[in-house]
Design a protein around this motif. Sequence first.
Motif, mmCIF file in Angstrom:
data_model
loop_
_atom_site.group_PDB
_atom_site.id
_atom_site.type_symbol
_atom_site.label_atom_id
_atom_site.label_comp_id
_atom_site.label_asym_id
_atom_site.label_seq_id
_atom_site.Cartn_x
_atom_site.Cartn_y
_atom_site.Cartn_z
ATOM 1 N N ASN A 127 -33.756 -13.556 10.649
ATOM 2 C CA ASN A 127 -32.876 -12.742 9.809
ATOM 3 C C ASN A 127 -31.394 -13.017 10.059
ATOM 4 O O ASN A 127 -30.534 -12.372 9.465
ATOM 5 C CB ASN A 127 -33.180 -11.254 9.976
ATOM 6 C CG ASN A 127 -32.819 -10.725 11.343
ATOM 7 O OD1 ASN A 127 -33.115 -11.348 12.355
ATOM 8 N ND2 ASN A 127 -32.182 -9.569 11.384
ATOM 9 N N ALA A 128 -31.073 -13.985 10.936
ATOM 10 C CA ALA A 128 -29.675 -14.341 11.193
ATOM 11 C C ALA A 128 -29.573 -15.856 11.355
ATOM 12 O O ALA A 128 -30.476 -16.500 11.902
ATOM 13 C CB ALA A 128 -29.162 -13.631 12.433
ATOM 14 N N PHE A 129 -28.456 -16.411 10.884
ATOM 15 C CA PHE A 129 -28.269 -17.858 10.832
ATOM 16 C C PHE A 129 -26.894 -18.206 11.386
ATOM 17 O O PHE A 129 -25.878 -17.876 10.780
ATOM 18 C CB PHE A 129 -28.411 -18.352 9.381
ATOM 19 C CG PHE A 129 -29.694 -17.903 8.738
ATOM 20 C CD1 PHE A 129 -30.818 -18.693 8.822
ATOM 21 C CD2 PHE A 129 -29.778 -16.684 8.084
ATOM 22 C CE1 PHE A 129 -32.019 -18.278 8.253
ATOM 23 C CE2 PHE A 129 -30.963 -16.259 7.510
ATOM 24 C CZ PHE A 129 -32.092 -17.057 7.591
ATOM 25 N N ASP A 130 -26.879 -18.872 12.533
ATOM 26 C CA ASP A 130 -25.635 -19.229 13.219
ATOM 27 C C ASP A 130 -25.488 -20.747 13.223
ATOM 28 O O ASP A 130 -26.179 -21.436 13.963
ATOM 29 C CB ASP A 130 -25.660 -18.675 14.642
ATOM 30 C CG ASP A 130 -24.400 -18.954 15.421
ATOM 31 O OD1 ASP A 130 -23.455 -19.561 14.869
ATOM 32 O OD2 ASP A 130 -24.354 -18.557 16.600
ATOM 33 N N PHE A 131 -24.577 -21.244 12.406
ATOM 34 C CA PHE A 131 -24.335 -22.685 12.328
ATOM 35 C C PHE A 131 -23.382 -23.162 13.408
ATOM 36 O O PHE A 131 -23.246 -24.348 13.630
ATOM 37 C CB PHE A 131 -23.743 -23.049 10.958
ATOM 38 C CG PHE A 131 -24.734 -22.935 9.846
ATOM 39 C CD1 PHE A 131 -25.561 -23.998 9.525
ATOM 40 C CD2 PHE A 131 -24.838 -21.772 9.106
ATOM 41 C CE1 PHE A 131 -26.480 -23.898 8.490
ATOM 42 C CE2 PHE A 131 -25.752 -21.663 8.073
ATOM 43 C CZ PHE A 131 -26.570 -22.726 7.768
ATOM 44 N N GLY A 132 -22.696 -22.257 14.080
ATOM 45 C CA GLY A 132 -21.662 -22.631 15.032
ATOM 46 C C GLY A 132 -20.312 -22.680 14.323
ATOM 47 O O GLY A 132 -20.231 -22.836 13.102
ATOM 48 N N ALA A 133 -19.246 -22.579 15.089
ATOM 49 C CA ALA A 133 -17.898 -22.500 14.520
ATOM 50 C C ALA A 133 -17.513 -23.748 13.732
ATOM 51 O O ALA A 133 -16.748 -23.671 12.774
ATOM 52 C CB ALA A 133 -16.891 -22.243 15.633
#
Length: 169
Positions: A127-133
Amino acid sequence: MPKLVKDGAIVDNEWTLMAKPEGEAAEAEVPAGQIIVPLSAWLAQKDKLSARDDIGVWIDTDETADQLGEDAQRFPLVAVHFPAFADGRAFTNARMLRERFGFTGELRAVGYFLAEQACYLRRCGVNAFDFGADREQHLQATVDALQDFTEYYQASVDEPLPLFRRRAS
């Protein structure tokens, strides 16, 4: 502040992903604050870290959800890592966390996955998607990709009944 997609919206990322320790996981320094620690660090320092409520865990592709097991339920966040978009082992780990181990918190994809995979990841419980900065340009595409399909034939984490059962009720 870095951003991520959570529950279909672009929000601030309040968690820091801790890198895998170079040396012994038992000797890795876990900083204060909301930290997502590698599974190896959690397993090596479980007694010390158990008292903290600001810890999440991330599972790499050479690890399995079985190694975290029932402990998953104690965390507000568990992340599954994609070293490359073509590596699907994180899909399996996500589904196992939800279905086998009853994890109900935030389940986050981290690493190198594609925005186009978001819809399928949600089917596995992410439910969460972190591509990075350095890859935040993919956030809006991810929100859009979550709407790629409105109906599914198969049962999954996000829809436990197959279409033929939903039509019959």
